[in-house]
Design an enzyme around this catalytic site. Sequence first.
Site, PDB file in Angstrom:
ATOM      1  N   ASN A  56      -2.994  -9.969   4.763  1.00  0.00           N
ATOM      2  CA  ASN A  56      -4.404  -9.615   4.591  1.00  0.00           C
ATOM      3  C   ASN A  56      -5.312 -10.843   4.632  1.00  0.00           C
ATOM      4  OD1 ASN A  56      -3.631  -6.775   3.992  1.00  0.00           O
ATOM      5  ND2 ASN A  56      -2.536  -7.833   2.356  1.00  0.00           N
ATOM      6  N   ARG A 102       2.102  -8.066  -3.722  1.00  0.00           N
ATOM      7  CA  ARG A 102       1.393  -6.810  -3.484  1.00  0.00           C
ATOM      8  C   ARG A 102       1.278  -6.654  -1.976  1.00  0.00           C
ATOM      9  NH1 ARG A 102      -3.572  -8.878  -6.620  1.00  0.00           N
ATOM     10  NH2 ARG A 102      -3.006  -8.647  -8.802  1.00  0.00           N
ATOM     11  N   CYS A 103       1.264  -5.400  -1.524  1.00  0.00           N
ATOM     12  CA  CYS A 103       1.037  -5.197  -0.085  1.00  0.00           C
ATOM     13  C   CYS A 103      -0.348  -5.689   0.302  1.00  0.00           C
ATOM     14  CB  CYS A 103       1.212  -3.731   0.274  1.00  0.00           C
ATOM     15  SG  CYS A 103       0.195  -2.652  -0.739  1.00  0.00           S
ATOM     16  N   THR A 104      -1.274  -5.681  -0.657  1.00  0.00           N
ATOM     17  CA  THR A 104      -2.652  -6.101  -0.358  1.00  0.00           C
ATOM     18  C   THR A 104      -2.891  -7.567  -0.740  1.00  0.00           C
ATOM     19  OG1 THR A 104      -3.286  -5.218  -2.500  1.00  0.00           O
ATOM     20  CG2 THR A 104      -3.674  -3.798  -0.579  1.00  0.00           C
TER      21      THR A 104
END
Length: 517
Positions: free
Chosen positions: A256, A284-286
């Site tokens: 990201n 975190r994926c984000t």
Amino acid sequence: MHSVRSLVSGQTTDAPGGVRTIANPARLDEIVSEAHLGDAETFLQACRVAKASQLAWSSVPAPVRGRAIQQLGRLVEDNAETLARLITQEIGKPIKESRGEVQEVMDTCSFFLGEGRRLYGMTVPSEMPDKQLFTFRTPVGVAAIITAGNFPVAVPSWYLVPALLCGNAVVWKPAEYTPAIADAFAQLILHAGLPEGTFQMVLADGPATFAGLERALDEGVVDKVGFTGSTAVGERLGELCGRHLQTPCLELGGKNPLVVMPDADLDLAVEGALFSGFGTAGQRCTSLGTAIVHRDVHQDFVDRFTKAVTEAPIGDPTRDVLYGPMIDERFAARFEDWVELIRDHHHVHGSSAVGRITRRAPREGFVGDDPEAGFFYHPTIVDGVRAEDDLYRIETFGPIVGVASFDTFDEAIALANGHGYGLSSSIYTTDPLHAFRFRERVSAGMVSVNNSTSGAEAHLPFGGNGRSGNGSRQSGVWVLDQFTRWQAMNWDYLGHLQKAQMDVADVAADLTYRLPE
Ligand code: NAD
């Protein structure tokens, strides 16, 4: 110590898949749980039970199903602190974030309990008289939900709560390294008033899950797959589901970007970069992948970011820290690989060393007695990242953040999109033109303006594009399209057959008419 087995029809099952022992990642000498894993047969059996139970559950009126979700929300609220502490104990998430994670489950229940009283269809006008058209949302059937362990209850709740509310039966396969958390959440779900067999929880490793799912799809006892995890596994599951003409809900990895324009409030940008880059130790994926900073403010940003990271408290997750340990040994081992991606043209900042925090490679201000007691890693800022670097392209699930430079807005956009992921993104600017241009051109499913790349809310669509997912969305009303199918109904009560398109009345207009000049 929690000894956990799969739950099928509310009963514990045999564990032919072996036993896995889970230590507290912040204190490796403390054994938290023992996962007695099932195998492909366990998964298949759970799907069969779900299939046999689904019709009864879907026949319960939706507002009553909403009541079960309401009870679940209450149970989670009344057990919130116990659940949050268990999350911190089993995966080492800082306690404040664990409490936030449990809050997200409650928020999801709050949203969907009301959806039981909506779940609206439409009445649609017909092109013929004495005929009515309607649309209905019908449940998909059995939903098999496979989730990662970095958000061990919040992300599962984004699937389980709407799937159940919509009248589906569910088989949930949590991450292997969160059995105690999964069991606790499953028990709360089972005590919320669902009929037996509506919800099952299967503990299994990846290969057994894949084999079980393959057989369940062949047998027709799974109708929808929801998967949150790595892009590599998501691709395999997408192929498998495609063979059965099913569209899975795929929520995958991210790289990201956080773009800092020359007009940005730099302190605000640093605050956002610190939280999104290093919160949950970057797992975190984000999480922030690369900060993309305009050349005019690049050095200033790096200096301030370095200071913030150097001073950040890291250590014991039961205390007030930016981050604790890696959530599982697997991610600790993989972090060593990400550090290998640092090249000679990079400049490293943020801590006194790179890699694991040990007595020989200490971190000043470490919160706790002994960093070697857990999987603690130094925060790492890598400046000088370029588009051709592996560090730019590969998702690094850990406390490592790249910093790149740009001169023109087009270059910033190219860097924000060029890795092919498209989950979350952020821009720091004081110019609305930059903010909206960025929104138009960034490929991510989620865009923050003057805010970090992470921080979902239960009623806003969550999901990604490209290597981050297949365009499915979770949360809010948008996820209803994952767990229901639209059914169209028409009812003709004229008494003789009317044919669409052919028996439709016309309106006789005089199209030669012109206004007097
Ligand atoms: P992973 O893909 O290895 O595992 C995720 C889940 O899939 C686990 O339950 C695992 O047991 C299961 N699994 C593994 N191999 C499988 C297979 N062949 N068939 C079926 N199931 C299988 O993911 P991970 O490395 O444990 O988790 C981290 C990844 O998850 C990161 O890429 C992160 O970005 C991503 N993630 C995405 C989101 C999102 O919402 N987009 C949220 C959290 C994590």
